[in-house]
Design a protein around this motif. Structure first.
Motif, PDB file in Angstrom:
ATOM      1  N   THR A 117      -0.279   9.761  -0.747  1.00  0.00           N
ATOM      2  CA  THR A 117      -1.251   8.968   0.013  1.00  0.00           C
ATOM      3  C   THR A 117      -1.458   7.573  -0.569  1.00  0.00           C
ATOM      4  OG1 THR A 117      -2.318  10.943   0.875  1.00  0.00           O
ATOM      5  CG2 THR A 117      -3.619   8.910   0.899  1.00  0.00           C
ATOM      6  N   PRO A 118      -1.756   7.436  -1.867  1.00  0.00           N
ATOM      7  CA  PRO A 118      -1.949   6.069  -2.378  1.00  0.00           C
ATOM      8  C   PRO A 118      -0.662   5.230  -2.343  1.00  0.00           C
ATOM      9  CG  PRO A 118      -2.135   7.654  -4.178  1.00  0.00           C
ATOM     10  CD  PRO A 118      -2.060   8.433  -2.901  1.00  0.00           C
ATOM     11  N   SER A 119       0.475   5.870  -2.538  1.00  0.00           N
ATOM     12  CA  SER A 119       1.741   5.134  -2.503  1.00  0.00           C
ATOM     13  C   SER A 119       2.045   4.623  -1.101  1.00  0.00           C
ATOM     14  CB  SER A 119       2.885   6.023  -2.997  1.00  0.00           C
ATOM     15  OG  SER A 119       2.669   6.413  -4.332  1.00  0.00           O
ATOM     16  N   GLU A 120       1.844   5.479  -0.113  1.00  0.00           N
ATOM     17  CA  GLU A 120       2.065   5.071   1.276  1.00  0.00           C
ATOM     18  C   GLU A 120       1.077   3.992   1.691  1.00  0.00           C
ATOM     19  OE1 GLU A 120       4.344   5.943   3.930  1.00  0.00           O
ATOM     20  OE2 GLU A 120       5.432   6.400   2.090  1.00  0.00           O
ATOM     21  N   ALA A 121      -0.185   4.149   1.301  1.00  0.00           N
ATOM     22  CA  ALA A 121      -1.203   3.156   1.657  1.00  0.00           C
ATOM     23  C   ALA A 121      -0.864   1.784   1.073  1.00  0.00           C
ATOM     24  CB  ALA A 121      -2.578   3.619   1.183  1.00  0.00           C
ATOM     25  N   ALA A 122      -0.310   1.778  -0.130  1.00  0.00           N
ATOM     26  CA  ALA A 122       0.042   0.521  -0.796  1.00  0.00           C
ATOM     27  C   ALA A 122       1.392  -0.015  -0.340  1.00  0.00           C
ATOM     28  CB  ALA A 122       0.053   0.720  -2.316  1.00  0.00           C
ATOM     29  N   GLY A 123       2.179   0.827   0.326  1.00  0.00           N
ATOM     30  CA  GLY A 123       3.542   0.421   0.673  1.00  0.00           C
ATOM     31  C   GLY A 123       4.369   0.184  -0.577  1.00  0.00           C
ATOM     32  N   HIS A 124       4.060   0.946  -1.604  1.00  0.00           N
ATOM     33  CA  HIS A 124       4.705   0.777  -2.916  1.00  0.00           C
ATOM     34  C   HIS A 124       4.935   2.164  -3.497  1.00  0.00           C
ATOM     35  CE1 HIS A 124       5.910  -1.572  -6.317  1.00  0.00           C
ATOM     36  NE2 HIS A 124       5.003  -1.053  -7.127  1.00  0.00           N
ATOM     37  N   HIS A 125       6.160   2.467  -3.841  1.00  0.00           N
ATOM     38  CA  HIS A 125       6.512   3.843  -4.193  1.00  0.00           C
ATOM     39  C   HIS A 125       7.065   3.941  -5.612  1.00  0.00           C
ATOM     40  CE1 HIS A 125       6.618   3.379   0.174  1.00  0.00           C
ATOM     41  NE2 HIS A 125       5.952   4.524   0.129  1.00  0.00           N
ATOM     42  N   PRO A 126       6.516   4.863  -6.388  1.00  0.00           N
ATOM     43  CA  PRO A 126       6.970   5.030  -7.773  1.00  0.00           C
ATOM     44  C   PRO A 126       8.292   5.778  -7.852  1.00  0.00           C
ATOM     45  CG  PRO A 126       5.306   6.671  -7.268  1.00  0.00           C
ATOM     46  CD  PRO A 126       5.410   5.778  -6.062  1.00  0.00           C
ATOM     47  N   ASP A 127       8.971   5.592  -8.961  1.00  0.00           N
ATOM     48  CA  ASP A 127      10.102   6.445  -9.311  1.00  0.00           C
ATOM     49  C   ASP A 127       9.494   7.606 -10.085  1.00  0.00           C
ATOM     50  OD1 ASP A 127      12.025   4.716  -8.215  1.00  0.00           O
ATOM     51  OD2 ASP A 127      12.072   3.520 -10.037  1.00  0.00           O
TER      52      ASP A 127
END
Length: 93
Positions: A48-58
């Motif tokens: 959820t936080p990654s999608e909301a930010a449009g930024h995805h962790p490895d």
């Protein structure tokens, strides 16, 4: 494209994040859990936080250990996006 943060600011911002280290051009956090199921539950909380930010962790998963690496690939290093998402991840149980 996001703007790179300079070395001094990276060090200052990283010192304010508990459980995160700088590894080259990445922010890294490793968490240990009771078992695989708890580790995967944590990984699922990152969606959820990654999608909301449009930024995805490895993400690296090894049984009960999850390592999260953040970097802004298209900028070639650390940006505000990485530190903002690291703060959100740090707040997750």
């Amino acid at each position: 494209m996001a703007e790179l943060i300079n070395h001094t600011e990276i060090q200052e911002r990283a010192s304010q994040l508990s459980g995160w280290t700088i590894e080259g051009k990445q922010l890294r956090s490793t968490r240990l859990f009771k078992d695989f199921i708890e580790a995967i539950a944590f990984v699922n909380k990152l969606v959820t936080p990654s999608e909301a930010a449009g930024h995805h962790p490895d993400i690296e998963i090894s049984y009960n250990k999850v390592t999260v690496n953040l970097t802004t690939h298209d900028a070639g290093g650390l940006t505000e996006k990485d530190f903002a998402l690291a703060q959100e991840i740090s707040a997750l149980d």
